[in-house]
Motif scaffolding. Structure first.
Motif, PDB file in Angstrom:
ATOM      1  N   GLY A 175       2.667  -1.952  -5.496  1.00 19.49           N
ATOM      2  CA  GLY A 175       1.649  -1.031  -5.042  1.00 19.49           C
ATOM      3  C   GLY A 175       1.082  -0.279  -6.237  1.00 19.49           C
ATOM      4  O   GLY A 175       1.547  -0.434  -7.373  1.00 19.49           O
ATOM      5  N   THR A 214       0.852  -1.189   0.000  1.00 21.46           N
ATOM      6  CA  THR A 214       0.000   0.000   0.000  1.00 21.46           C
ATOM      7  C   THR A 214       0.884   1.235   0.000  1.00 21.46           C
ATOM      8  O   THR A 214       1.728   1.402   0.887  1.00 21.46           O
ATOM      9  CB  THR A 214      -0.914   0.036   1.230  1.00 21.46           C
ATOM     10  OG1 THR A 214      -1.704  -1.155   1.247  1.00 21.46           O
ATOM     11  CG2 THR A 214      -1.828   1.251   1.183  1.00 21.46           C
ATOM     12  N   CYS A 253       5.497   3.425   1.820  1.00 21.04           N
ATOM     13  CA  CYS A 253       5.134   2.135   1.238  1.00 21.04           C
ATOM     14  C   CYS A 253       4.996   1.141   2.393  1.00 21.04           C
ATOM     15  O   CYS A 253       6.001   0.757   3.002  1.00 21.04           O
ATOM     16  CB  CYS A 253       6.198   1.684   0.250  1.00 21.04           C
ATOM     17  SG  CYS A 253       5.985  -0.010  -0.360  1.00 21.04           S
TER      18      CYS A 253
END
Lengths: 110, 113
Positions: free
Chosen positions: A101, A5, A23
């Motif tokens: 991501g 994410t 991150c």
């Protein structure tokens, strides 16, 4: 399931205004964490690989750090040419695959 | 210069047609990958190969096929079974696929017309 994410999704900075991109990851045994830069309509360009918590790497105005749960990409005194999408990816132990991501679009205004 | 070459840069396909995207590398890398990139989404793995004549499905392999007859080449065929093929396709390679960085080509933008 391995997950990455990135936050924020987009960031606008003034030239010279330092900031950090985050991150966060969950992975079953981290083999490596990778940062890439991508310009519009082009392929990602490799920036850094980090392997273990506490590791840091630098390149020009960029510095990447790693903990057991997240990585930060610090941008010091950015310039307009640093505008791009920054991608984070992880590789789990025992896997040949990278999990990416969604990326973070950075805009640096002059 | 060493690198990864994808061709064509832009590709238009009519519905019901198969198309093949080319990926060639002269880095002497063993591992090669195909990813798909859609707006607002991360790169998603379609297929990967670690050695010649062997390849594995990634997370979204349905409607795609690949071959790895030569170390330097890893073409991707988008078949008519792929329901939503319009996307940006990226090919990558790495030395051995094990915690080494992957290097990407410049991508092929496929549009279904």
């Amino acid at each position: 399931e391995d997950q990455v994410t990135q936050s924020p999704e987009a960031l606008r900075l003034q030239e010279g205004e330092s900031s950090s991109l985050n991150c966060s990851y969950t992975v079953s045994g981290l083999r490596g964490l990778f940062w890439y830069r991508q310009d519009p309509g082009k392929g990602p360009e490799f920036l850094f690989t980090l392997y273990s918590a506490g590791e840091e790497k630098e390149k020009e105005r960029l510095k990447a750090t790693l903990t057991k749960k997240e990585s930060f990409l610090h941008i010091t005194a950015p310039k307009p040419e640093d505008s791009a999408t920054y991608l984070c990816a992880v590789q789990a132990g025992g896997s040949e695959k990278l999990v990416f991501g969604k990326g973070m679009k950075l805009t640096v205004n002059p | 210069d060493g690198g990864i070459t994808q061709s064509p840069k832009y590709l238009f396909r009519k519905e019901g047609q198969n198309v093949t995207l080319s990926c060639e590398q002269n880095l002497n890398h063993d591992a090669m990958y195909w990813y798909r990139q859609d707006p607002g989404q991360g790169l998603r793995l379609i297929y990967y190969s670690q050695i010649v004549n062997d390849f594995q499905k990634g997370d979204i392999a349905e409607g795609y096929s690949v071959s790895r007859e030569k170390k330097e080449s890893f073409p991707l065929t988008v078949t008519s079974a792929q329901k939503n093929p319009t996307a940006f396709y990226l090919c990558a390679s790495s030395i051995d696929g094990l915690s080494t960085e992957a290097f990407f080509g410049q991508g092929t933008r496929l549009t279904v017309v």
